[in-house]
Design an enzyme around this catalytic site. Structure first.
Site, PDB file in Angstrom:
ATOM      1  CE1 TYR A   1     175.160  15.300  45.211  1.00  0.00           C
ATOM      2  CE2 TYR A   1     176.300  16.443  46.998  1.00  0.00           C
ATOM      3  CZ  TYR A   1     175.977  16.328  45.655  1.00  0.00           C
ATOM      4  OH  TYR A   1     176.479  17.247  44.762  1.00  0.00           O
TER       5      TYR A   1
ATOM      6  CB  SER B   1     179.842  18.194  45.804  1.00  0.00           C
ATOM      7  OG  SER B   1     179.227  18.881  46.870  1.00  0.00           O
TER       8      SER B   1
ATOM      9  CD  GLU C   1     176.872  18.631  51.575  1.00  0.00           C
ATOM     10  OE1 GLU C   1     176.658  19.749  52.076  1.00  0.00           O
ATOM     11  OE2 GLU C   1     176.756  17.570  52.209  1.00  0.00           O
TER      12      GLU C   1
HETATM   13  P1  NAP Z   1     170.448  19.753  39.283  1.00  0.00           P
HETATM   14  O1  NAP Z   1     169.847  21.047  38.878  1.00  0.00           O
HETATM   15  O2  NAP Z   1     169.803  18.930  40.339  1.00  0.00           O
HETATM   16  O3  NAP Z   1     170.580  18.861  37.960  1.00  0.00           O
HETATM   17  C1  NAP Z   1     170.860  17.483  38.023  1.00  0.00           C
HETATM   18  C2  NAP Z   1     170.771  16.898  36.628  1.00  0.00           C
HETATM   19  O4  NAP Z   1     171.047  15.493  36.687  1.00  0.00           O
HETATM   20  C3  NAP Z   1     169.388  17.048  35.980  1.00  0.00           C
HETATM   21  O5  NAP Z   1     169.571  17.325  34.599  1.00  0.00           O
HETATM   22  C4  NAP Z   1     168.793  15.658  36.175  1.00  0.00           C
HETATM   23  O6  NAP Z   1     167.815  15.324  35.218  1.00  0.00           O
HETATM   24  C5  NAP Z   1     170.044  14.805  35.963  1.00  0.00           C
HETATM   25  N1  NAP Z   1     169.874  13.439  36.478  1.00  0.00           N
HETATM   26  C6  NAP Z   1     169.484  13.070  37.730  1.00  0.00           C
HETATM   27  N2  NAP Z   1     169.417  11.728  37.814  1.00  0.00           N
HETATM   28  C7  NAP Z   1     169.762  11.248  36.588  1.00  0.00           C
HETATM   29  C8  NAP Z   1     169.846   9.943  36.037  1.00  0.00           C
HETATM   30  N3  NAP Z   1     169.570   8.845  36.769  1.00  0.00           N
HETATM   31  N4  NAP Z   1     170.211   9.797  34.736  1.00  0.00           N
HETATM   32  C9  NAP Z   1     170.478  10.903  33.984  1.00  0.00           C
HETATM   33  N5  NAP Z   1     170.407  12.170  34.444  1.00  0.00           N
HETATM   34  C10 NAP Z   1     170.045  12.339  35.744  1.00  0.00           C
HETATM   35  O7  NAP Z   1     171.970  19.962  39.728  1.00  0.00           O
HETATM   36  P2  NAP Z   1     172.955  21.208  39.472  1.00  0.00           P
HETATM   37  O8  NAP Z   1     172.797  22.175  40.612  1.00  0.00           O
HETATM   38  O9  NAP Z   1     172.828  21.658  38.077  1.00  0.00           O
HETATM   39  O10 NAP Z   1     174.358  20.498  39.693  1.00  0.00           O
HETATM   40  C11 NAP Z   1     175.050  19.868  38.610  1.00  0.00           C
HETATM   41  C12 NAP Z   1     176.038  18.853  39.179  1.00  0.00           C
HETATM   42  O11 NAP Z   1     176.975  19.525  40.013  1.00  0.00           O
HETATM   43  C13 NAP Z   1     175.432  17.766  40.045  1.00  0.00           C
HETATM   44  O12 NAP Z   1     176.194  16.600  39.851  1.00  0.00           O
HETATM   45  C14 NAP Z   1     175.623  18.268  41.462  1.00  0.00           C
HETATM   46  O13 NAP Z   1     175.671  17.172  42.361  1.00  0.00           O
HETATM   47  C15 NAP Z   1     176.956  18.970  41.328  1.00  0.00           C
HETATM   48  N6  NAP Z   1     177.200  20.086  42.241  1.00  0.00           N
HETATM   49  C16 NAP Z   1     176.310  21.111  42.302  1.00  0.00           C
HETATM   50  C17 NAP Z   1     176.578  22.195  43.123  1.00  0.00           C
HETATM   51  C18 NAP Z   1     175.626  23.355  43.227  1.00  0.00           C
HETATM   52  O14 NAP Z   1     175.777  24.154  44.161  1.00  0.00           O
HETATM   53  N7  NAP Z   1     174.696  23.517  42.292  1.00  0.00           N
HETATM   54  C19 NAP Z   1     177.793  22.233  43.857  1.00  0.00           C
HETATM   55  C20 NAP Z   1     178.677  21.178  43.738  1.00  0.00           C
HETATM   56  C21 NAP Z   1     178.390  20.115  42.910  1.00  0.00           C
HETATM   57  P3  NAP Z   1     166.233  15.715  35.450  1.00  0.00           P
HETATM   58  O15 NAP Z   1     166.123  17.144  34.999  1.00  0.00           O
HETATM   59  O16 NAP Z   1     165.544  14.743  34.573  1.00  0.00           O
HETATM   60  O17 NAP Z   1     165.964  15.535  36.912  1.00  0.00           O
HETATM   61  N1  GDD Z   2     167.080  22.309  50.927  1.00  0.00           N
HETATM   62  C1  GDD Z   2     166.823  22.917  52.119  1.00  0.00           C
HETATM   63  N2  GDD Z   2     165.530  23.144  52.466  1.00  0.00           N
HETATM   64  N3  GDD Z   2     167.860  23.256  52.912  1.00  0.00           N
HETATM   65  C2  GDD Z   2     167.583  23.870  54.075  1.00  0.00           C
HETATM   66  C3  GDD Z   2     166.273  24.146  54.477  1.00  0.00           C
HETATM   67  C4  GDD Z   2     165.192  23.763  53.641  1.00  0.00           C
HETATM   68  O1  GDD Z   2     164.026  23.958  53.943  1.00  0.00           O
HETATM   69  N4  GDD Z   2     166.331  24.773  55.673  1.00  0.00           N
HETATM   70  C5  GDD Z   2     167.615  24.873  56.009  1.00  0.00           C
HETATM   71  N5  GDD Z   2     168.387  24.317  55.057  1.00  0.00           N
HETATM   72  C6  GDD Z   2     169.853  24.216  55.107  1.00  0.00           C
HETATM   73  C7  GDD Z   2     170.397  22.807  54.883  1.00  0.00           C
HETATM   74  O2  GDD Z   2     170.300  22.032  56.083  1.00  0.00           O
HETATM   75  C8  GDD Z   2     171.832  23.145  54.488  1.00  0.00           C
HETATM   76  O3  GDD Z   2     172.612  23.360  55.637  1.00  0.00           O
HETATM   77  C9  GDD Z   2     171.695  24.472  53.728  1.00  0.00           C
HETATM   78  O4  GDD Z   2     170.395  24.989  54.055  1.00  0.00           O
HETATM   79  C10 GDD Z   2     171.810  24.351  52.217  1.00  0.00           C
HETATM   80  O5  GDD Z   2     170.964  23.320  51.774  1.00  0.00           O
HETATM   81  P1  GDD Z   2     170.681  23.085  50.214  1.00  0.00           P
HETATM   82  O6  GDD Z   2     170.259  24.347  49.574  1.00  0.00           O
HETATM   83  O7  GDD Z   2     169.804  21.897  50.092  1.00  0.00           O
HETATM   84  O8  GDD Z   2     172.142  22.792  49.613  1.00  0.00           O
HETATM   85  P2  GDD Z   2     173.314  21.839  50.122  1.00  0.00           P
HETATM   86  O9  GDD Z   2     174.417  22.733  50.601  1.00  0.00           O
HETATM   87  O10 GDD Z   2     172.841  20.795  51.036  1.00  0.00           O
HETATM   88  O11 GDD Z   2     173.751  21.106  48.768  1.00  0.00           O
HETATM   89  C11 GDD Z   2     173.956  21.874  47.586  1.00  0.00           C
HETATM   90  O12 GDD Z   2     175.307  22.283  47.510  1.00  0.00           O
HETATM   91  C12 GDD Z   2     176.264  21.226  47.409  1.00  0.00           C
HETATM   92  C13 GDD Z   2     177.650  21.863  47.355  1.00  0.00           C
HETATM   93  O13 GDD Z   2     178.087  22.179  48.648  1.00  0.00           O
HETATM   94  C14 GDD Z   2     173.575  20.967  46.400  1.00  0.00           C
HETATM   95  O14 GDD Z   2     173.607  21.736  45.220  1.00  0.00           O
HETATM   96  C15 GDD Z   2     174.562  19.818  46.229  1.00  0.00           C
HETATM   97  O15 GDD Z   2     174.274  19.126  45.013  1.00  0.00           O
HETATM   98  C16 GDD Z   2     175.968  20.418  46.158  1.00  0.00           C
HETATM   99  O16 GDD Z   2     176.934  19.405  45.978  1.00  0.00           O
END
Ligand code: NAP
Ligand code: GDD
Length: 361
Positions: free
Chosen positions: A153, A130, A132
């Site tokens: 995280y 990520s 992050e």
């Molecule tokens: P998500 O929608 O939160 O999906 C997370 C998945 O992990 C869900 O299927 C969840 O299952 C499963 N999971 C959580 N805890 C688990 C456990 N203890 N055992 C088995 N499965 C578990 O996340 P996403 O946005 O698709 O992201 C996919 C991956 O990419 C994650 O690793 C995230 O950290 C990473 N990532 C995401 C982003 C982004 O912007 N989306 C960016 C960078 C990296 P349930 O449905 O049962 O909760």
């Molecule tokens: N969730 C959330 N809720 N975020 C908020 C809110 C709120 O009410 N208000 C402001 N934010 C701001 C957070 O402080 C952060 O700066 C930004 O919005 C994005 O927050 P999220 O959407 O929760 O995503 P994230 O950037 O923290 O994390 C996501 O992206 C990562 C990759 O950079 C997640 O998908 C992570 O799993 C992923 O790794």
């Protein structure tokens, strides 16, 4: 037929990836958690009855906290490719449950790598790393940028990143890190900023909600469209040699700009509806994430097409449709123009949205 194992298949990315792999002719095995309510909304539309002799999607109960069970699963399925997407993925929640985050998001990766190693198979491995992890490192960030993580995280992901590299170097495993910047879609979880906003826009339009409470809106995130990112995950595992990649658009609006865009698309003045609630502030924030994805452009032939403004339109339209309102219409046009038939990947979204609970924040 090639076999893939996907952890996190019920999540946003897992559901898009499962669709892509099925489309590419794979047999797909997904790890799902046992919950007291159904958690398969995002993949119900691709569910196949395992009794069907032509079935290519199989779901297995398990948990990333249980190494023995992961080893059995990997040994029995014997996948050619493992996409490790499962994680506690919510940054703010990771401050509330840091130990669990380390155990699942961090150690879960080690358990899976070790399961592959012990099974004696030569599966290729994708780690969902990520942006992050870059934390307070100045933007733009690329594969050479040192990590400065700012949350439990991100710290767990840094650990998993290095474990992935270590299995590559120590055992010659084809193991790669995709360091992905934020990617969103109508299937994004309702408590992430983008979806929280677009869902609220729809509900305000539908007079189901009158206020939206948010936290820090000054942070910048590099926002892309999730289906484009899962395509790049697959491409990484098709390379001749393993390598790590940063994926992002190179553009990072503030969360205020994204919020304003989503409200204005629906003809609403965001200032009338949005209030700041400090409970959504993070103990330590990441201020500016913006990708330099030149390596992915060059080696994966990957360039994202959807801008953050288009993303806001796609998501608002889907959320309007989800509560039975007429979409404004630009979202579908954008998807058709950019992807042709590919936009049908959004099928199943409406079902997901209709089943989403109320009152989430
Ligand atoms: P998500 O929608 O939160 O999906 C997370 C998945 O992990 C869900 O299927 C969840 O299952 C499963 N999971 C959580 N805890 C688990 C456990 N203890 N055992 C088995 N499965 C578990 O996340 P996403 O946005 O698709 O992201 C996919 C991956 O990419 C994650 O690793 C995230 O950290 C990473 N990532 C995401 C982003 C982004 O912007 N989306 C960016 C960078 C990296 P349930 O449905 O049962 O909760
Ligand atoms: N969730 C959330 N809720 N975020 C908020 C809110 C709120 O009410 N208000 C402001 N934010 C701001 C957070 O402080 C952060 O700066 C930004 O919005 C994005 O927050 P999220 O959407 O929760 O995503 P994230 O950037 O923290 O994390 C996501 O992206 C990562 C990759 O950079 C997640 O998908 C992570 O799993 C992923 O790794």
């Amino acid at each position: 037929m090639r076999k893939a194992l996907v952890t996190g298949i019920t999540g946003q990315d897992g559901s898009f990836l499962a669709e892509l792999l099925l489309k590419n002719g794979y047999e797909v095995h997904g790890l799902i958690r046992k919950a007291s309510t159904f958690n398969t909304d995002r993949i119900d539309h691709i569910y196949q009855d395992p009794h069907d002799p032509n079935a290519r999607l199989f779901l297995h109960y398990g948990d990333l906290s249980n190494g023995e069970q992961l080893t059995n699963l990997v040994y029995n399925v014997r996948p050619d490719e493992v996409y490790h997407l499962g994680a506690l993925s919510h940054v703010k929640v990771s401050f509330d449950i840091p130990e669990y985050t380390g155990a699942v998001t961090g150690l879960g990766t080690t358990r899976l790598l070790e399961a592959i190693q012990r099974s004696g198979i030569s599966a290729r491995f994708y780690q969902a790393s990520s942006s992050e992890m870059f934390g307070s490192a100045p933007a733009p960030q690329n594969e050479e940028t040192p990590f400065q993580p700012r949350s439990p995280y991100a710290i767990a992901k840094v650990y998993a990143y290095w474990m992935t590299r270590n299995y590559r170097e120590a055992y010659g495993m084809f193991a790669v890190n995709g360091v992905l910047f934020n990617h969103e879609s109508p299937r994004r979880g309702e408590t992430f900023l983008s979806r929280k906003v677009t869902r609220a826009v729809a509900r305000i339009k539908g007079e189901l909600q009158s206020k939206l409470y948010l936290g820090n809106l000054e942070a910048r995130r590099d926002y892309g469209y999730a289906p484009e990112y899962v395509e790049a995950m697959w491409r990484m595992l098709q390379l001749e040699a393993p390598a790590d990649f940063v994926l992002g658009t190179g553009v990072s609006p503030t969360m205020r700009e994204f919020t304003q865009e989503a409200f204005e698309y629906a003809g609403l003045d965001w200032k009338k509806y949005v209030e700041i609630d400090p409970r959504y502030f993070r103990p330590t924030e990441v201020d500016d994430l913006r990708a330099d994805a030149a390596k992915a452009h060059r080696m994966l032939d990957w360039s994202p097409k959807v801008t953050y403004k288009e993303l806001a339109r796609i998501m608002v339209d889907a959320d309007l449709e989800g509560i039975g309102l007429e979409p404004i219409g630009e979202g579908d046009e954008i998807l058709k123009r950019k992807f042709g038939d590919w936009h049908r990947w959004e099928s199943g979204v409406t079902a997901v949205l209709k089943s989403a609970g109320n009152g989430v924040d």
